[in-house]
Structure formats: C-alpha cells, structure tokens
Design an enzyme around this catalytic site. Structure first.
Site, short mmCIF file in Angstrom:
data_model
loop_
_atom_site.label_atom_id
_atom_site.label_comp_id
_atom_site.label_asym_id
_atom_site.label_seq_id
_atom_site.Cartn_x
_atom_site.Cartn_y
_atom_site.Cartn_z
N ASP A 1 0.84 -1.19 0.00
CA ASP A 1 0.00 0.00 0.00
C ASP A 1 0.88 1.24 0.00
O ASP A 1 1.98 1.25 0.55
CB ASP A 1 -0.98 0.00 1.18
N GLU B 1 -6.90 4.22 12.80
CA GLU B 1 -5.74 4.30 13.69
C GLU B 1 -5.77 5.65 14.40
O GLU B 1 -6.65 6.47 14.16
CB GLU B 1 -4.44 4.10 12.92
#
Length: 223
Positions: free
Chosen positions: A23, A114
C-alpha cells in the site's frame, strides 16, 4: 457472498497460499509499479482521501499506473472519526476514488482506523466509535454494494472499540502487525483477509499479504 468469507475460498484452495501486495500514499513520491509486478506483487491499495477535506494528490496518477501495470487495486480512506459523520466521510471517499466495481480488478475500499497525532481514539467512547464505523460501512455498502475492508491493529481495536465483534460477518479485516506471524486476531474475526506485515516494502510503502490464493484475491475484487 459476504466479504469476510471470501478469504475462506482461498484458504480452502490452499491453506498456505498467499499473494504479495503493498500500500502507498503521497509519502511515496515515486513507485515503480512495473518492477513491483515483475517481482510477484499482484495488488496495491492506494490512499485516496482523509476526513472530508483531503484528497491525496498522487492518488489518480498511482491508480492509473497500477492499473497499467496489471495490478488488482483499490483506494483507502484515512478515517477522522467524530470530526464529521461516518456517512459523510464514506460519501467523500466514494466521490474521490473510493468506489468499487465488480470487475475482478477493483478491491473494496479500505477504511484506515488508527490514532491521530493528538488522540488515540479521536475523543470517542468505544460505543460511539463502533457506531461511527458502522455508519461509514453502511453508507459505503449502500453506495457501492460492498462493505469496506477495515484496517486496524489489535491494540487500537481493543482500546477504541472494546474489541467489538460487530463487523465479523460483513467487513474483511486488514490486520496491521509487524511481526513474523499475524498473531491473535482481534474483534472475533477468524482470520485476517490481508496482513500488513511490515512498514517497508522494496518498491515503496508497506508490505501486505493476502491470506489465500490468487483466485481468492480475484474473488475479493469481484464480489
């Protein structure tokens, strides 16, 4: 077929099969997608949006390059829970690169969950966080026909959602754990669909491992 069970198909085909991916975001100014593909990588997840005000300036060019190189690819959204509604952020994501099509080469969008630099759980209680994630997930599903993948790490999920198992039957898990094995899976998921196993990758970004064979990865991108 519910998305979380897609990996089961791959696991049946070969319990030890896996597919390399990675990613990337604007932090990787240049990515050699052709070289990554030649090395064996077959999928890439690219940052598209953040909150309701930020579009990754490199998303379009990376998405085009990944497509040209032959990758299965998709976008991800960095969540700002509580700043705006989950539905509003899902709309922003789908409007700026986070869509899905059952064409065999487009992954369901990924919701990146997150901490922020100032708040681990964005000021939300565990109940409010679960509700926010569900609102994002439900809106994404109503717009695209798929539930988004959920990216998290065990510590964040436990602290910020109370280790909720509310998404086990709908949302594929992308597990962030930089170790030699995925370890204990949070949230009641029986396994991770994708494992982010390292924060470095030879061709840029983070290393991701799909938990199954290539046929399972194609199925994830097909529905």
């Amino acid at each position: 077929m519910k998305p979380v069970f897609i990996a089961a198909l791959a696991l049946i085909e070969g319990a030890r099969a896996s597919v390399q991916g990675f990613d990337v975001s604007h932090y990787q100014s240049s990515v050699n997608f052709a070289a990554a593909y030649s090395s064996g990588a077959r999928f890439v997840i690219i940052k598209a949006t953040e909150g309701t005000t930020y579009i990754d300036p490199t998303f379009s060019s990376k998405y085009t390059a990944a497509t040209s190189a032959g990758f299965i690819r998709g976008g991800y959204h960095f969540a700002h829970p509580g700043e705006t509604t989950g539905a509003a952020q899902a709309d922003y994501f789908t409007a700026h690169g986070g869509g899905w099509s059952g064409d065999g080469i487009t992954l369901p969008g990924m919701l990146d969950l997150e901490s922020s630099s100032s708040s681990q759980c964005w000021g939300l209680s565990t109940t409010s966080m679960v509700a926010w994630i569900k609102a994002f997930s439900d809106r994404y599903h109503s717009t695209t026909g798929r539930f988004p993948m959920l990216y998290t790490n065990p510590s964040w999920w436990s602290t910020c959602t109370g280790n909720s198992n509310a998404f086990v039957s709908t949302n594929p898990l992308v597990l962030a754990r930089y170790a030699s094995s995925p370890g204990t899976i949070p949230g009641g998921w029986p396994y991770q669909t994708i494992w982010q196993n390292a924060d470095t990758y030879t061709y840029g970004g983070d290393s991701d491992i799909f938990n199954g064979a290539m046929t399972g990865l194609v199925q994830l991108a097909t529905g």
